[in-house]
Design a protein around this motif. Sequence first.
Motif, PDB file in Angstrom:
ATOM      1  N   PHE A 253     -17.916 -67.610  54.343  1.00 52.91           N
ATOM      2  CA  PHE A 253     -18.154 -66.253  54.797  1.00 52.91           C
ATOM      3  C   PHE A 253     -16.981 -65.364  54.394  1.00 52.91           C
ATOM      4  CE2 PHE A 253     -20.584 -69.013  57.538  1.00 52.91           C
ATOM      5  CZ  PHE A 253     -21.778 -68.332  57.721  1.00 52.91           C
ATOM      6  N   SER A 254     -17.266 -64.081  54.206  1.00 54.38           N
ATOM      7  CA  SER A 254     -16.212 -63.149  53.810  1.00 54.38           C
ATOM      8  C   SER A 254     -15.494 -62.540  55.006  1.00 54.38           C
ATOM      9  CB  SER A 254     -16.812 -62.008  52.974  1.00 54.38           C
ATOM     10  OG  SER A 254     -17.679 -61.213  53.771  1.00 54.38           O
ATOM     11  N   GLY A 255     -16.134 -62.582  56.167  1.00 53.46           N
ATOM     12  CA  GLY A 255     -15.571 -61.905  57.326  1.00 53.46           C
ATOM     13  C   GLY A 255     -15.820 -60.417  57.296  1.00 53.46           C
ATOM     14  N   ALA A 256     -16.629 -59.964  56.348  1.00 53.07           N
ATOM     15  CA  ALA A 256     -16.961 -58.542  56.212  1.00 53.07           C
ATOM     16  C   ALA A 256     -18.357 -58.454  55.619  1.00 53.07           C
ATOM     17  CB  ALA A 256     -15.943 -57.822  55.331  1.00 53.07           C
ATOM     18  N   SER A 257     -18.804 -57.242  55.305  1.00 58.80           N
ATOM     19  CA  SER A 257     -20.130 -57.073  54.725  1.00 58.80           C
ATOM     20  C   SER A 257     -20.089 -57.315  53.224  1.00 58.80           C
ATOM     21  CB  SER A 257     -20.642 -55.649  54.998  1.00 58.80           C
ATOM     22  OG  SER A 257     -19.769 -54.684  54.431  1.00 58.80           O
ATOM     23  N   GLY A 258     -21.241 -57.647  52.650  1.00 54.13           N
ATOM     24  CA  GLY A 258     -21.332 -57.845  51.211  1.00 54.13           C
ATOM     25  C   GLY A 258     -20.953 -59.241  50.780  1.00 54.13           C
ATOM     26  N   SER A 259     -21.004 -59.459  49.457  1.00 52.77           N
ATOM     27  CA  SER A 259     -20.761 -60.786  48.893  1.00 52.77           C
ATOM     28  C   SER A 259     -19.313 -61.021  48.501  1.00 52.77           C
ATOM     29  CB  SER A 259     -21.655 -60.985  47.656  1.00 52.77           C
ATOM     30  OG  SER A 259     -21.340 -60.030  46.650  1.00 52.77           O
ATOM     31  N   ALA A 260     -18.448 -60.020  48.637  1.00 57.55           N
ATOM     32  CA  ALA A 260     -17.050 -60.175  48.237  1.00 57.55           C
ATOM     33  C   ALA A 260     -16.411 -61.362  48.951  1.00 57.55           C
ATOM     34  CB  ALA A 260     -16.273 -58.903  48.540  1.00 57.55           C
ATOM     35  N   ASN A 261     -15.724 -62.174  48.177  1.00 57.90           N
ATOM     36  CA  ASN A 261     -14.973 -63.320  48.704  1.00 57.90           C
ATOM     37  C   ASN A 261     -15.855 -64.365  49.387  1.00 57.90           C
ATOM     38  OD1 ASN A 261     -12.442 -64.622  48.934  1.00 57.90           O
ATOM     39  ND2 ASN A 261     -12.310 -64.034  51.089  1.00 57.90           N
ATOM     40  N   THR A 262     -17.120 -64.447  49.013  1.00 53.44           N
ATOM     41  CA  THR A 262     -17.987 -65.503  49.531  1.00 53.44           C
ATOM     42  C   THR A 262     -18.117 -66.620  48.505  1.00 53.44           C
ATOM     43  OG1 THR A 262     -20.005 -64.447  48.691  1.00 53.44           O
ATOM     44  CG2 THR A 262     -19.298 -63.858  50.927  1.00 53.44           C
ATOM     45  N   ALA A 263     -18.625 -67.755  48.953  1.00 51.87           N
ATOM     46  CA  ALA A 263     -18.796 -68.898  48.052  1.00 51.87           C
ATOM     47  C   ALA A 263     -19.955 -69.755  48.522  1.00 51.87           C
ATOM     48  CB  ALA A 263     -17.524 -69.732  47.987  1.00 51.87           C
ATOM     49  N   THR A 264     -20.596 -70.420  47.566  1.00 54.41           N
ATOM     50  CA  THR A 264     -21.684 -71.354  47.842  1.00 54.41           C
ATOM     51  C   THR A 264     -21.481 -72.601  46.992  1.00 54.41           C
ATOM     52  OG1 THR A 264     -23.235 -69.537  48.255  1.00 54.41           O
ATOM     53  CG2 THR A 264     -24.178 -71.706  47.827  1.00 54.41           C
ATOM     54  N   GLN A 265     -21.670 -73.765  47.592  1.00 48.84           N
ATOM     55  CA  GLN A 265     -21.638 -75.018  46.840  1.00 48.84           C
ATOM     56  C   GLN A 265     -22.760 -75.932  47.311  1.00 48.84           C
ATOM     57  OE1 GLN A 265     -17.915 -77.079  46.412  1.00 48.84           O
ATOM     58  NE2 GLN A 265     -16.804 -75.257  45.742  1.00 48.84           N
ATOM     59  N   LEU A 266     -23.333 -76.683  46.358  1.00 49.63           N
ATOM     60  CA  LEU A 266     -24.394 -77.648  46.645  1.00 49.63           C
ATOM     61  C   LEU A 266     -24.088 -78.958  45.939  1.00 49.63           C
ATOM     62  CD1 LEU A 266     -27.487 -75.317  46.066  1.00 49.63           C
ATOM     63  CD2 LEU A 266     -26.529 -75.999  48.284  1.00 49.63           C
ATOM     64  N   GLN A 267     -24.505 -80.069  46.553  1.00 47.98           N
ATOM     65  CA  GLN A 267     -24.281 -81.403  45.983  1.00 47.98           C
ATOM     66  C   GLN A 267     -25.502 -82.264  46.228  1.00 47.98           C
ATOM     67  OE1 GLN A 267     -21.734 -83.760  48.364  1.00 47.98           O
ATOM     68  NE2 GLN A 267     -22.081 -85.628  47.204  1.00 47.98           N
ATOM     69  N   LEU A 268     -25.882 -83.057  45.218  1.00 47.16           N
ATOM     70  CA  LEU A 268     -26.961 -84.025  45.361  1.00 47.16           C
ATOM     71  C   LEU A 268     -26.605 -85.253  44.539  1.00 47.16           C
ATOM     72  CD1 LEU A 268     -29.785 -84.783  46.413  1.00 47.16           C
ATOM     73  CD2 LEU A 268     -30.729 -83.724  44.331  1.00 47.16           C
ATOM     74  N   GLY A 269     -26.701 -86.425  45.160  1.00 47.29           N
ATOM     75  CA  GLY A 269     -26.331 -87.633  44.437  1.00 47.29           C
ATOM     76  C   GLY A 269     -27.110 -88.843  44.890  1.00 47.29           C
ATOM     77  N   VAL A 270     -26.943 -89.938  44.153  1.00 50.23           N
ATOM     78  CA  VAL A 270     -27.629 -91.188  44.461  1.00 50.23           C
ATOM     79  C   VAL A 270     -26.713 -92.343  44.078  1.00 50.23           C
ATOM     80  CG1 VAL A 270     -28.745 -91.323  42.201  1.00 50.23           C
ATOM     81  CG2 VAL A 270     -29.795 -92.475  44.169  1.00 50.23           C
ATOM     82  N   GLU A 271     -26.852 -93.456  44.766  1.00 58.11           N
ATOM     83  CA  GLU A 271     -26.045 -94.634  44.440  1.00 58.11           C
ATOM     84  C   GLU A 271     -26.857 -95.900  44.638  1.00 58.11           C
ATOM     85  OE1 GLU A 271     -23.694 -95.433  48.607  1.00 58.11           O
ATOM     86  OE2 GLU A 271     -22.878 -93.909  47.254  1.00 58.11           O
ATOM     87  N   GLY A 272     -26.439 -96.948  43.929  1.00 59.10           N
ATOM     88  CA  GLY A 272     -27.117 -98.233  44.040  1.00 59.10           C
ATOM     89  C   GLY A 272     -26.783 -99.128  42.869  1.00 59.10           C
ATOM     90  N   GLY A 273     -26.757-100.427  43.090  1.00 55.63           N
ATOM     91  CA  GLY A 273     -26.486-101.380  42.029  1.00 55.63           C
ATOM     92  C   GLY A 273     -25.111-101.227  41.412  1.00 55.63           C
ATOM     93  N   GLY A 274     -24.144-100.760  42.208  1.00 54.10           N
ATOM     94  CA  GLY A 274     -22.793-100.562  41.706  1.00 54.10           C
ATOM     95  C   GLY A 274     -22.560 -99.224  41.062  1.00 54.10           C
TER      96      GLY A 274
END
Length: 495
Positions: A253-274
């Motif tokens: 969050f920016s702590g103010a209005s608008g998109s200034a100083n905001t950020a978004t991150q997403l992650q998707l993963g899978v594991e198996g068989g080492g």
Amino acid sequence: MSYANACCDNNASRVRRSRGIARLVCVLAGSFAAAAVAQAQSAAPAPKAPDSSLTWNGITLYGIVDVGLQYQTQGVAASDYFPAGTESIIQKNSNGSVMAITPNNLSQSRIGLSGNEPLMGDWAGVFRLETFFNPQSGNLSDALKSQVLNNGRLNTAQTTNVDSSVAGQYFAGAAYAGFSSPTVGSFTFGRHVTLLADGIAKYDPMGAAQAFSVIGFSGTAAGGGDTEDRRLDQSVKYTAKYGAVHLGALYQFSGASGSANTATQLQLGVEGGGASVDAYYAKKYDAIATAPLTASGANSVSGLAALCTASVTPPTTNPSGALCFSPSNSLVGTISDNETFSVMGSYSFGATKVFAAYEHIDFANPKNPLPQGSLTIGGYVLAYTNNTAFTRQKTLQVFWAGVKFAATPQLDFTASYVGYKQNSFASGAKAGCSDDTNSACSGTLASIGLVADYRFAKRFDWYLGTLASGVQDGLAFGYLNKSTISTTTGIRFRF
């Protein structure tokens, strides 16, 4: 028989009886001793006291102390404040051999508190507070202070100074609280290590070691373009694992209005068989990269007085307030909107684990320019801001690979390669350039790291390694030297 003979016979009898009793006692004592030895040899040893963590009522105290000795073929004097102590990869000011006691080579030294309080079902309330420090000086780690201390200095006179997400905050490592469930995931609120940075720590063969890995020393990859964004304030983070699938999301969050100083991150993963693979996406508005004030010209220390005078002299007074800044707390900031895509993976077989990853970062001029006087992390002031550094989009590609081999349960060997490739984003007469005459020309960085780590005990280990790095063309613009080798040995205590 005379009395004397009787007495002698009686005395002899008593002596024989005494000797017999003594022999009996010796036999019995020997029997008991033999039985005791046999029991001691056949019985299981008494169990050792459990080796528990420092936990009381769900609150755990933990920490790391990591310190060593480093030699560089090209470097500058060490800093008491910069988290890594020295510039273990080649930098603009690297100029001459250096030997120093260095902190945080394999891991960042820290003191932390974490808490876990059961609530209902499998839900718990959780928190974490983590303070970073430099054991060679006893100071809180503060990269931006290392920069401020070099305000107004030429490259040839500078000491170690590099930007970072660690800027003297009381809880630079983490400061958050929230809820956690093994079946649903964790929701936390506060200051977090980003998902990208978690990925670097997981998929860098060196574990993001500052003395042995470019992507450990520099937060460019972990911060999605700018190292200050390796950790994000005012953020909410979600992570979860559903069987073989792991996923995450983060929003700042920016702590103010608008998109200034905001950020978004997403992650998707899978594991198996080492094997384990994760994909990441990150978008950051108004990312900030800081640098010391220059000795002369634009962005200079001497220009601060004129800037202040102009801002308070009618009729050109600044409607936002006086632009009067102290050189003891001011820096230059380059502002950008960054977008990142990354894929990272590893595969384990036997005692060997291999790693590979690719990251693509785009830099553009900010949609919401930051004015002079804006604050950055740690309360430092951006006396000068550059909001037009990327009129043409800059693209930085980061790629790495490596292997970790467990030679014994106590000894690991690790080797890694990290490379950068920058496009040419220069305009005008320099458009398309591929030399070292401008920082916007295309350029490359290459590095090789090697390290051996021996664990004497569960909490104490010794390491020895080296990191060679070099730059070419646009990434070498303004550099006094283009390559260096840093060799480091040290010890680490974890509790």
